[in-house]
Scaffold this motif. Structure first.
Motif, PDB file in Angstrom:
ATOM      1  N   MET A  36      32.328 109.132  64.988  1.00 10.25           N
ATOM      2  CA  MET A  36      31.633 110.378  65.585  1.00 10.25           C
ATOM      3  C   MET A  36      32.276 110.794  66.791  1.00 10.25           C
ATOM      4  N   ASN A  37      32.398 112.006  66.851  1.00  8.75           N
ATOM      5  CA  ASN A  37      32.954 112.636  68.242  1.00  8.75           C
ATOM      6  C   ASN A  37      31.866 112.954  68.982  1.00  8.75           C
ATOM      7  N   TYR A  38      32.265 113.190  70.554  1.00  8.66           N
ATOM      8  CA  TYR A  38      31.304 113.254  71.490  1.00  8.66           C
ATOM      9  C   TYR A  38      31.686 114.313  72.313  1.00  8.66           C
ATOM     10  N   ILE A  39      30.990 114.868  73.017  1.00  8.60           N
ATOM     11  CA  ILE A  39      30.816 115.818  74.084  1.00  8.60           C
ATOM     12  C   ILE A  39      30.290 115.109  75.411  1.00  8.60           C
ATOM     13  N   ASP A  40      31.024 115.263  76.622  1.00  7.39           N
ATOM     14  CA  ASP A  40      30.467 114.705  77.877  1.00  7.39           C
ATOM     15  C   ASP A  40      30.329 116.012  78.958  1.00  7.39           C
ATOM     16  N   PRO A  41      29.000 116.645  78.629  1.00  3.71           N
ATOM     17  CA  PRO A  41      28.741 117.839  79.210  1.00  3.71           C
ATOM     18  C   PRO A  41      28.398 117.880  80.742  1.00  3.71           C
ATOM     19  N   HIS A  42      28.742 116.739  81.308  1.00  2.00           N
ATOM     20  CA  HIS A  42      28.705 116.483  82.966  1.00  2.00           C
ATOM     21  C   HIS A  42      29.370 115.240  83.227  1.00  2.00           C
ATOM     22  N   ILE A  43      30.524 115.784  83.849  1.00  2.00           N
ATOM     23  CA  ILE A  43      31.471 114.746  84.217  1.00  2.00           C
ATOM     24  C   ILE A  43      32.395 115.289  85.180  1.00  2.00           C
ATOM     25  N   HIS A  44      32.997 114.349  86.144  1.00  6.02           N
ATOM     26  CA  HIS A  44      33.498 114.944  87.387  1.00  6.02           C
ATOM     27  C   HIS A  44      35.010 114.360  87.369  1.00  6.02           C
ATOM     28  N   MET A  45      35.758 114.889  86.468  1.00  8.31           N
ATOM     29  CA  MET A  45      37.044 114.398  86.254  1.00  8.31           C
ATOM     30  C   MET A  45      37.887 114.529  87.275  1.00  8.31           C
ATOM     31  N   VAL A  46      37.936 115.317  88.263  1.00  5.79           N
ATOM     32  CA  VAL A  46      38.951 115.307  89.411  1.00  5.79           C
ATOM     33  C   VAL A  46      38.822 113.937  90.300  1.00  5.79           C
ATOM     34  N   SER A  47      37.645 113.290  89.969  1.00  8.87           N
ATOM     35  CA  SER A  47      37.831 111.708  90.610  1.00  8.87           C
ATOM     36  C   SER A  47      38.037 110.763  89.536  1.00  8.87           C
ATOM     37  N   ARG A  48      38.514 111.025  88.500  1.00  7.71           N
ATOM     38  CA  ARG A  48      38.978 109.898  87.426  1.00  7.71           C
ATOM     39  C   ARG A  48      40.279 109.973  87.380  1.00  7.71           C
ATOM     40  N   THR A  49      40.882 108.973  86.545  1.00 11.47           N
ATOM     41  CA  THR A  49      42.330 108.630  86.421  1.00 11.47           C
ATOM     42  C   THR A  49      42.832 109.277  85.165  1.00 11.47           C
ATOM     43  N   THR A  50      43.939 108.954  84.854  1.00 14.25           N
ATOM     44  CA  THR A  50      44.602 109.472  83.554  1.00 14.25           C
ATOM     45  C   THR A  50      44.155 108.408  82.520  1.00 14.25           C
ATOM     46  N   ASP A  51      44.004 107.022  83.006  1.00 10.11           N
ATOM     47  CA  ASP A  51      43.531 106.068  82.073  1.00 10.11           C
ATOM     48  C   ASP A  51      42.125 106.342  81.527  1.00 10.11           C
ATOM     49  N   ASP A  52      41.272 106.911  82.310  1.00 10.31           N
ATOM     50  CA  ASP A  52      39.984 107.373  81.799  1.00 10.31           C
ATOM     51  C   ASP A  52      40.010 108.423  80.666  1.00 10.31           C
ATOM     52  N   TYR A  53      41.016 109.119  80.755  1.00 10.21           N
ATOM     53  CA  TYR A  53      41.204 110.364  79.873  1.00 10.21           C
ATOM     54  C   TYR A  53      41.673 109.882  78.358  1.00 10.21           C
ATOM     55  N   GLU A  54      42.542 108.618  78.505  1.00 10.08           N
ATOM     56  CA  GLU A  54      43.144 108.109  77.647  1.00 10.08           C
ATOM     57  C   GLU A  54      41.866 107.466  76.696  1.00 10.08           C
ATOM     58  N   ASN A  55      41.067 106.417  77.594  1.00 12.45           N
ATOM     59  CA  ASN A  55      40.014 105.851  76.995  1.00 12.45           C
ATOM     60  C   ASN A  55      38.972 106.871  76.044  1.00 12.45           C
ATOM     61  N   MET A  56      38.767 107.769  76.965  1.00 12.80           N
ATOM     62  CA  MET A  56      37.695 108.732  76.477  1.00 12.80           C
ATOM     63  C   MET A  56      38.127 109.183  75.129  1.00 12.80           C
ATOM     64  N   ARG A  57      39.530 109.859  75.050  1.00 12.41           N
ATOM     65  CA  ARG A  57      39.683 110.388  73.993  1.00 12.41           C
ATOM     66  C   ARG A  57      39.710 109.312  72.647  1.00 12.41           C
ATOM     67  N   ALA A  58      40.277 108.052  73.109  1.00  9.81           N
ATOM     68  CA  ALA A  58      40.100 107.088  72.068  1.00  9.81           C
ATOM     69  C   ALA A  58      38.836 106.790  71.669  1.00  9.81           C
ATOM     70  N   ALA A  59      37.776 106.847  72.352  1.00 13.01           N
ATOM     71  CA  ALA A  59      36.199 106.630  72.341  1.00 13.01           C
ATOM     72  C   ALA A  59      35.789 107.522  71.464  1.00 13.01           C
ATOM     73  N   GLY A  60      36.283 108.856  71.310  1.00 17.06           N
ATOM     74  CA  GLY A  60      35.832 109.914  70.567  1.00 17.06           C
ATOM     75  C   GLY A  60      35.393 111.251  71.432  1.00 17.06           C
ATOM     76  N   ILE A  61      35.756 111.256  72.589  1.00 15.06           N
ATOM     77  CA  ILE A  61      35.249 112.481  73.229  1.00 15.06           C
ATOM     78  C   ILE A  61      36.176 113.315  73.368  1.00 15.06           C
ATOM     79  N   VAL A  62      35.885 114.622  72.672  1.00 18.02           N
ATOM     80  CA  VAL A  62      36.702 115.614  72.443  1.00 18.02           C
ATOM     81  C   VAL A  62      36.765 116.851  73.601  1.00 18.02           C
ATOM     82  N   ALA A  63      35.356 116.976  74.120  1.00 22.40           N
ATOM     83  CA  ALA A  63      35.399 118.027  75.050  1.00 22.40           C
ATOM     84  C   ALA A  63      34.576 117.446  76.268  1.00 22.40           C
ATOM     85  N   VAL A  64      34.859 118.137  77.350  1.00 21.69           N
ATOM     86  CA  VAL A  64      33.994 117.764  78.690  1.00 21.69           C
ATOM     87  C   VAL A  64      33.598 119.204  79.428  1.00 21.69           C
ATOM     88  N   ILE A  65      32.651 118.951  80.224  1.00 20.01           N
ATOM     89  CA  ILE A  65      32.273 119.794  81.008  1.00 20.01           C
ATOM     90  C   ILE A  65      32.381 119.418  82.513  1.00 20.01           C
TER      91      ILE A  65
END
Length: 302
Positions: free
Chosen positions: A1-30
């Motif tokens: 299953m794919n996911y959207i996280d429609p409220h997340i503050h990525m300027v505060s997060r790391t590239t590891d977070d992006y990698e882990n999010m994509r691996a978990a099925g998150i395809v789009a963020v707001i």
């Protein structure tokens, strides 16, 4: 299953977070514009921050196979500096017209002061001018009364509840929000706000109509994988795949799709990223050899 996280503050997060999010099925963020933990002191700092949301952060997410969108607004906490707030309001139209901006937000009340009310109303009018949805921040203190007041003001300005996401809900506010026709979003935090199990119970009680799950992960104790983890717990507790899909993907797509900027076609096809690509001369790489990476597209639901 794919996911959207429609409220997340990525300027505060790391590239590891992006990698882990994509691996978990998150395809789009707001990513909503928000308070940085320390008050800004000049309009230039707001302008640079908004520019980062529509520029570098959009590029950075793409390098990990995630489509990045944002909302633009003056947050309620900083609306209390009226001299600065006036200057921020003046530059908002420049950014609300940018590609990838899907709503005005996150706006609303913090301490429910007169200044917060003044700039909340100004931004509701901007949402009408740009025909954009609205993302609401509900106050952490006196949440019920603040949420009711928020909805009253929105309706005074003639904005349809169908174009408004009211976020940071809990068991006390959800019925009020749903009964008045708004989209009800829930922030899933490890120790505060809503827990994953409480979210499961809410979906069991209220169903999936106009219910949205997000992480609101930021610079504090938070979890950028809250959406897929909550979806897994829903599955383990007998909630249907349809309800999981609606609360963790489709409902966000439906409401923010009203902007004309948030489209499933942006991510359903396989994407190949060339890490040699640059954004204004910059790259996410730090000495590694650039390569091309393919990301499987999201599975489109019927």
């Amino acid at each position: 299953m794919n996911y959207i996280d429609p409220h997340i503050h990525m300027v505060s997060r790391t590239t590891d977070d992006y990698e882990n999010m994509r691996a978990a099925g998150i395809v789009a963020v707001i990513e909503p514009a928000f308070w940085l933990g320390q008050a800004r002191t000049s309009v230039g700092s707001f302008k640079d921050y908004f520019s980062m949301l529509v520029g570098w952060e959009r590029f950075r997410a793409s390098q990990f196979g995630i489509k990045h969108y944002c909302t633009i607004g003056l947050n309620s906490k900083e609306a209390n500096n009226e001299a600065l707030a006036e200057q921020v309001i003046e530059i908002l139209p420049e950014f609300l017209a940018k590609e990838g901006v899907v709503a005005v937000g996150e706006i609303g009340y913090d301490d429910q002061t007169d200044a917060e009310d003044k700039y909340f109303r100004k931004q509701l009018e901007l949402a009408k001018d740009f025909d954009l949805p609205v993302m609401i921040h509900t106050p952490h203190r006196d949440k019920k009364n603040g949420t009711l007041r928020t909805m009253d003001v929105i309706e005074e300005h003639g904005i349809s509840p169908s174009k408004v996401v009211i976020d940071h809900n809990n068991e006390e506010t959800v019925k009020w929000v749903r009964d008045r026709g708004y989209w009800a979003a829930f922030t899933i935090y490890p120790k505060t706000k809503m827990s994953k199990m409480r979210m499961v119970d809410i979906v069991k009680q209220y169903g999936s109509e106009k219910i949205i799950v997000d992480s609101s992960a930021d610079w504090g104790v938070s979890d950028p994988l809250s959406v897929p983890k909550t979806a897994m717990l829903m599955h383990e507790n007998g909630i249907s795949e349809k309800d999981i899909h609606l609360t963790c993907y489709q409902n966000a797509l439906t409401i923010y799709g009203q902007s004309g900027q948030f489209n499933e076609s942006d991510w359903i096809n396989e994407t190949t990223i060339n890490q040699a690509d640059l954004h204004e001369g910059n790259t996410v790489l730090r000495g590694q050899k650039a390569k091309k990476i393919s990301f499987k597209g999201a599975a489109k639901k019927g």
